[in-house]
Motif scaffolding. Sequence first.
Motif, mmCIF file in Angstrom:
data_model
loop_
_atom_site.group_PDB
_atom_site.id
_atom_site.type_symbol
_atom_site.label_atom_id
_atom_site.label_comp_id
_atom_site.label_asym_id
_atom_site.label_seq_id
_atom_site.Cartn_x
_atom_site.Cartn_y
_atom_site.Cartn_z
ATOM 1 N N LEU A 177 0.801 -1.227 0.000
ATOM 2 C CA LEU A 177 0.000 0.000 0.000
ATOM 3 C C LEU A 177 0.835 1.278 0.000
ATOM 4 N N GLY A 178 2.128 1.172 0.298
ATOM 5 C CA GLY A 178 2.987 2.357 0.318
ATOM 6 C C GLY A 178 3.131 2.940 1.713
ATOM 7 N N ASP A 179 4.252 3.585 1.974
ATOM 8 C CA ASP A 179 4.533 4.127 3.296
ATOM 9 C C ASP A 179 3.628 5.301 3.666
ATOM 10 N N ASP A 180 3.093 6.001 2.668
ATOM 11 C CA ASP A 180 2.292 7.195 2.954
ATOM 12 C C ASP A 180 0.798 6.899 3.035
ATOM 13 N N TYR A 181 0.417 5.634 3.025
ATOM 14 C CA TYR A 181 -1.004 5.296 3.052
ATOM 15 C C TYR A 181 -1.632 5.726 4.377
ATOM 16 N N ALA A 182 -2.845 6.266 4.324
ATOM 17 C CA ALA A 182 -3.500 6.851 5.502
ATOM 18 C C ALA A 182 -4.334 5.858 6.285
ATOM 19 N N GLY A 183 -4.454 4.616 5.810
ATOM 20 C CA GLY A 183 -5.372 3.677 6.430
ATOM 21 C C GLY A 183 -4.736 2.620 7.302
ATOM 22 N N TYR A 184 -3.569 2.896 7.893
ATOM 23 C CA TYR A 184 -2.929 1.927 8.777
ATOM 24 C C TYR A 184 -3.388 2.103 10.225
ATOM 25 N N PHE A 185 -3.347 0.995 10.974
ATOM 26 C CA PHE A 185 -3.525 1.033 12.420
ATOM 27 C C PHE A 185 -2.502 0.079 13.029
ATOM 28 N N PRO A 186 -2.081 0.309 14.285
ATOM 29 C CA PRO A 186 -1.096 -0.594 14.893
ATOM 30 C C PRO A 186 -1.643 -2.011 14.983
ATOM 31 N N ALA A 187 -0.840 -2.982 14.601
ATOM 32 C CA ALA A 187 -1.280 -4.379 14.633
ATOM 33 C C ALA A 187 -1.757 -4.749 16.030
ATOM 34 N N GLY A 188 -2.929 -5.388 16.083
ATOM 35 C CA GLY A 188 -3.486 -5.821 17.356
ATOM 36 C C GLY A 188 -4.267 -4.758 18.102
ATOM 37 N N ASP A 189 -4.344 -3.542 17.589
ATOM 38 C CA ASP A 189 -5.004 -2.428 18.287
ATOM 39 C C ASP A 189 -6.439 -2.298 17.800
ATOM 40 N N ALA A 190 -7.369 -2.974 18.497
ATOM 41 C CA ALA A 190 -8.773 -2.976 18.077
ATOM 42 C C ALA A 190 -9.390 -1.592 18.182
ATOM 43 N N ALA A 191 -8.996 -0.814 19.198
ATOM 44 C CA ALA A 191 -9.556 0.527 19.353
ATOM 45 C C ALA A 191 -9.159 1.428 18.189
ATOM 46 N N ALA A 192 -7.903 1.308 17.739
ATOM 47 C CA ALA A 192 -7.466 2.121 16.600
ATOM 48 C C ALA A 192 -8.189 1.709 15.328
ATOM 49 N N LEU A 193 -8.406 0.420 15.130
ATOM 50 C CA LEU A 193 -9.175 -0.040 13.974
ATOM 51 C C LEU A 193 -10.602 0.494 14.041
ATOM 52 N N ALA A 194 -11.217 0.436 15.204
ATOM 53 C CA ALA A 194 -12.577 0.944 15.351
ATOM 54 C C ALA A 194 -12.648 2.432 15.016
ATOM 55 N N ARG A 195 -11.656 3.201 15.449
ATOM 56 C CA ARG A 195 -11.644 4.634 15.129
ATOM 57 C C ARG A 195 -11.522 4.862 13.632
ATOM 58 N N LEU A 196 -10.695 4.059 12.960
ATOM 59 C CA LEU A 196 -10.581 4.186 11.503
ATOM 60 C C LEU A 196 -11.904 3.872 10.820
ATOM 61 N N ILE A 197 -12.575 2.829 11.267
ATOM 62 C CA ILE A 197 -13.875 2.481 10.686
ATOM 63 C C ILE A 197 -14.844 3.640 10.845
ATOM 64 N N ASP A 198 -14.912 4.204 12.033
ATOM 65 C CA ASP A 198 -15.798 5.339 12.263
ATOM 66 C C ASP A 198 -15.433 6.517 11.360
ATOM 67 N N ARG A 199 -14.152 6.779 11.198
ATOM 68 C CA ARG A 199 -13.734 7.899 10.339
ATOM 69 C C ARG A 199 -14.164 7.703 8.895
ATOM 70 N N THR A 200 -14.071 6.470 8.397
ATOM 71 C CA THR A 200 -14.479 6.249 6.995
ATOM 72 C C THR A 200 -15.961 6.528 6.789
ATOM 73 N N ILE A 201 -16.742 6.378 7.839
ATOM 74 C CA ILE A 201 -18.183 6.604 7.743
ATOM 75 C C ILE A 201 -18.546 8.056 8.022
ATOM 76 N N GLU A 202 -17.864 8.666 8.979
ATOM 77 C CA GLU A 202 -18.237 10.000 9.439
ATOM 78 C C GLU A 202 -17.482 11.126 8.745
ATOM 79 N N GLU A 203 -16.350 10.802 8.096
ATOM 80 C CA GLU A 203 -15.528 11.836 7.461
ATOM 81 C C GLU A 203 -15.370 11.534 5.980
ATOM 82 N N PRO A 204 -16.261 12.057 5.142
ATOM 83 C CA PRO A 204 -16.201 11.749 3.698
ATOM 84 C C PRO A 204 -14.866 12.095 3.052
#
Length: 329
Positions: free
Chosen positions: A260-287
Motif C-alpha cells: 500500500l505504500g509508506d504514505d497510506y493513511a489507512g494503517y492502524f497498529p497491529a493488534g489495536d482494536a480501538a485504533a481499527l474501530a476509530r478508523l472504521i468510524d472515520r471512513t463513515i463520518e468523514e467523507p
Amino acid sequence: MPRQHIWIAGPAAAGANNGNWQSASRWARFLRTRYRVTLAQQWPGASTEAPPDLLIALHARRSAPSLDAWTRAFPDRPSLLLLTGTDLYRDIAIDADAQRSLMQATVLVLLQPAGRTLLPAALRAGAHVIYQSAPALKPLPAATRRHFDIAMVGHLRHEKDPLTFMRAATLVQAPAARLVHIGGVLEAELAEAAQATAAQQPRYRWLGAMEHAATRQRLKRCHAMALTSHMEGGANVIIEAITAAVPVLASDINGNRGMLGDDYAGYFPAGDAAALARLIDRTIEEPHFYQRLRDQCAARAPLFAPAAERAALLELVDNLLNPHQGTNP
C-alpha cells in the motif's frame, strides 16, 4: 518442438482456497499460454520420465523437500522460489529447511518490495518482485448501500488475528457499521470466539468459508475492508479490494506497507482494536478521509493488473529457461 515443462510445487490444495493456492493456480494459468505446466502439492522426485525444465516452489519451508530433491537430482536446471508471508516474517529466521531453500533456489521472488529487508543481505539485490493481480470489478454505487459493511476476508487462524476484528466490533460507534467476516475454520478456539462475538454483538457477522468468486462479489459491496494480520507476504485480499474500488484498513506491518505504500493513511497498529474501530468510524463520518483512502488505493491499482503480473512472470521464466534467446514477444 515440444513445449518446455514447468512443475509448480504449491503446498496448498485447491480446497484450501487460500492465498497460496490462488497464487499457484493463477501462475499456472499465465504460464500455460507458453509452457506445459504441472501443478501439484510437491515434486515427486526424479523418475524414468523426462524431468521438468523448471521447478517453481511456493513456500520456503513447506516446499523445502521438493526444492532440495530437485537441486540434488538436477543441479544444472533452474528453480524459482516464491516467498510467502510466513517465510519472510518467521521461517527464514528460525527454520533450517527454509534457510536452505533460500540458498538452493536459482531466483527468489517476493510479492512486494518491502520484503527485501528480511532477506540475507547477499540475496536482496537479486530478488525479483512480482505483484499479484486480480481482474477489476465494477463497484456497487455507494447510494445503493443500506449498511456500511466492513469486511474481513481471511480464515480463522492466528496469523490473521481475527480477534482484533472481533474486538473492534464492540468498539465501533457508527450505528450503520457492520463488521462481516468471511473465512473458514483453521483453529477451533477462534471459531468459538467468532460464534460468541456474533451472539453478543449484533454488528458482527461471521459468514464462514465462501467460494472465491462469491467472496469477491460480497467484498465489492462493502464500504471498506479490514486486514488485521500479524504477518503478510503480499496479501491477495488487498489486491482484490483495491481492484473492486474498496479501500483497505490495514495493520501497520512490513508486508502491508510493501503493498500500500509508506504514505497510506489507512494503517492502524497491529493488534489495536480501538485504533481499527476509530478508523472504521472515520471512513463513515468523514467523507474527505474516506475519499483520500479511495484515491490512494486507486493510485496503486495499476500495480495489480493481470497483464502486469503475467508479463513480469513470463519475462522472468523465459530468461530462466532460455537465457541466451532474450525475452519472447
